[in-house]
Design an enzyme around this catalytic site. Structure first.
Site, mmCIF file in Angstrom:
data_model
loop_
_atom_site.group_PDB
_atom_site.id
_atom_site.type_symbol
_atom_site.label_atom_id
_atom_site.label_comp_id
_atom_site.label_asym_id
_atom_site.label_seq_id
_atom_site.Cartn_x
_atom_site.Cartn_y
_atom_site.Cartn_z
ATOM 1 C CG MET A 232 -1.840 -1.222 1.252
ATOM 2 S SD MET A 232 -2.557 -1.526 2.889
ATOM 3 C CE MET A 232 -1.200 -2.372 3.713
ATOM 4 C CD GLN B 18 -6.148 4.571 0.875
ATOM 5 O OE1 GLN B 18 -5.957 5.090 -0.235
ATOM 6 N NE2 GLN B 18 -5.163 4.112 1.616
ATOM 7 C CB THR C 1 0.678 2.256 4.538
ATOM 8 O OG1 THR C 1 -0.195 3.382 4.363
ATOM 9 C CG2 THR C 1 -0.102 1.187 5.258
ATOM 10 C CG ASN C 2 3.061 7.429 7.316
ATOM 11 O OD1 ASN C 2 3.384 7.744 8.447
ATOM 12 N ND2 ASN C 2 3.953 7.231 6.357
ATOM 13 C CB CYS D 190 2.717 9.811 2.324
ATOM 14 S SG CYS D 190 2.399 8.709 0.931
ATOM 15 C CB THR D 191 5.748 4.880 3.113
ATOM 16 O OG1 THR D 191 4.569 4.425 2.439
ATOM 17 C CG2 THR D 191 5.594 4.598 4.600
ATOM 18 C CD GLU D 192 3.649 5.021 -1.202
ATOM 19 O OE1 GLU D 192 3.522 3.786 -1.180
ATOM 20 O OE2 GLU D 192 3.098 5.769 -0.362
#
Length: 228
Positions: free
Chosen positions: A10, A52, A83-84, A196-198
């Site tokens: 995710m 989401q 994921t956050n 946000c991890t991305e």
């Protein structure tokens, strides 16, 4: 070493970073050919993204809880959710399993405290910035949150979901993210958490110190596994 269960996918881009960082940490600490004892359940992000968009957090929680139960059934002794945003459904995971769940905001707060940053800027998806589940978790550690303006929140959210989660990093968007960090600095932030991890894939330097949440969380997971 305890077995780590990673709830991922995710998106898969940040999950790959978790796998790399956890294994690097274990090898650095134990040496030789050591690597992490871990399991990954990589969910279909399209299904989670639909939850989401629809605001169906109950269904999202059930999906994550079922995946968590599967990891524990396969021998996971501690869990991380890679994921956050989906920590909005963290309670569903914690209620479903009897093993430790390492919350990403706890790891971020500990890193912010280590750096002496008690006023922390956040960049991430709109729910992370606009709802209370993430800032309230940080507040338990005495960390105050600063968030961008509404217009910036909307733009960062679009960059995340239209670009980063599908593997695209545009130079103009990177410039916008750096400008967002500068604005947080002007509002008194002492550091910025890329919540946000991305975002870690697009922003590595900026006006303020950056806390890479995926890396921070993954290191905490490796250390917890080794402590066991």
């Amino acid at each position: 070493m305890r077995r780590i269960g990673v709830l991922g996918g995710m998106s898969w881009y940040s999950t790959a970073e978790y796998y790399r960082v956890i294994n690097e940490r274990v090898q650095a600490r134990l040496g030789g050919h050591h690597s992490a004892d871990l399991l990954v359940h990589s969910l279909d992000f399209a299904e989670i993204r639909r939850c989401q968009v629809d605001g169906d957090w109950e269904r999202a929680g059930k999906i994550l809880a079922t995946a968590a139960e599967g990891l524990v059934g396969a021998g996971a002794e501690l869990l991380v959710l890679a994921t956050n945003l989906m920590h909005k459904a963290a309670n569903a995971i914690e209620e479903a399993v009897g093993v430790p769940f390492l919350h990403i905001a706890d790891a971020v707060a500990e890193e912010a405290t280590r750096r002496g940053a008690r006023r922390l800027g956040l960049l991430g998806t709109r729910p992370v910035l606009e709802e209370r589940f993430y800032p309230e978790r940080l507040a338990r550690h005495g960390v105050e949150v600063v968030v961008p303006t509404v217009a910036t929140r909307e733009r960062v959210d679009a960059i995340i979901f239209d670009e980063l989660t599908v593997g695209e990093v545009r130079p103009d968007s990177q410039a916008e993210l750096r400008a967002a960090v500068a604005a947080l600095a002007a509002d008194g932030a002492q550091a910025v958490a890329l919540a946000c991890t991305e975002l870690e894939l697009a922003l590595t330097t900026a006006e303020l110190p950056l806390i890479a949440t995926a890396r921070t969380h993954a290191l905490a997971a490796a250390d917890a596994a080794l402590a066991g």
